[in-house]
Design a protein around this motif. Structure first.
Motif, PDB file in Angstrom:
ATOM      1  N   ARG A 197       2.361   1.668  -3.673  1.00 19.96           N
ATOM      2  CA  ARG A 197       1.312   2.387  -4.393  1.00 19.96           C
ATOM      3  C   ARG A 197       1.569   3.749  -3.948  1.00 19.96           C
ATOM      4  N   GLN A 198       0.529   4.427  -3.444  1.00 14.12           N
ATOM      5  CA  GLN A 198       1.083   5.260  -2.794  1.00 14.12           C
ATOM      6  C   GLN A 198       2.194   6.236  -3.059  1.00 14.12           C
TER       7      GLN A 198
ATOM      8  N   ASN B 140       0.730  -0.636  -0.280  1.00 11.21           N
ATOM      9  CA  ASN B 140      -0.138   0.088  -0.142  1.00 11.21           C
ATOM     10  C   ASN B 140       0.739   1.008  -0.354  1.00 11.21           C
TER      11      ASN B 140
ATOM     12  N   ALA C 215       3.803   5.812  -5.723  1.00  9.42           N
ATOM     13  CA  ALA C 215       4.445   5.464  -7.058  1.00  9.42           C
ATOM     14  C   ALA C 215       2.716   6.686  -7.829  1.00  9.42           C
ATOM     15  N   LYS C 216       1.575   7.231  -6.952  1.00  5.56           N
ATOM     16  CA  LYS C 216       0.777   8.162  -7.229  1.00  5.56           C
ATOM     17  C   LYS C 216       1.666   9.696  -7.844  1.00  5.56           C
TER      18      LYS C 216
END
Length: 83
Positions: free
Chosen positions: A79-80, A76, A82-83
């Protein structure tokens, strides 16, 4: 890779002089099993049984395993980021 027994012996390797160094000549069967050719690198590591020769870099394998563990544990957060 040919079918061999894990403890199968291939005979003694003779140590020879190569320039100012010493080396061994690997039997043709071992070269074929490792799928290596002139210029490739082999890695020698200690094992409980003595030494192990592999085609793959054990340090690279450890780093990949560590990266996979971090990715699975911090999915998670990554993923954050990568934004």
């Amino acid at each position: 890779m040919s079918e061999t027994n894990p403890g199968e012996a291939f005979g003694a390797l003779k140590i020879i002089r190569i320039g100012n160094s010493l080396g061994v000549v690997l039997p043709r069967e071992i070269i074929a099993d490792l799928a290596v050719e002139k210029g490739d690198r082999l890695y020698l590591t200690r094992s409980p049984e003595g030494y192990r020769i592999t085609k793959s870099d054990p340090d690279f394998e450890r780093r990949v395993a560590l990266a996979r563990r971090i990715i699975s544990q911090r999915h998670n957060a990554l993923r954050q980021l990568a934004k």
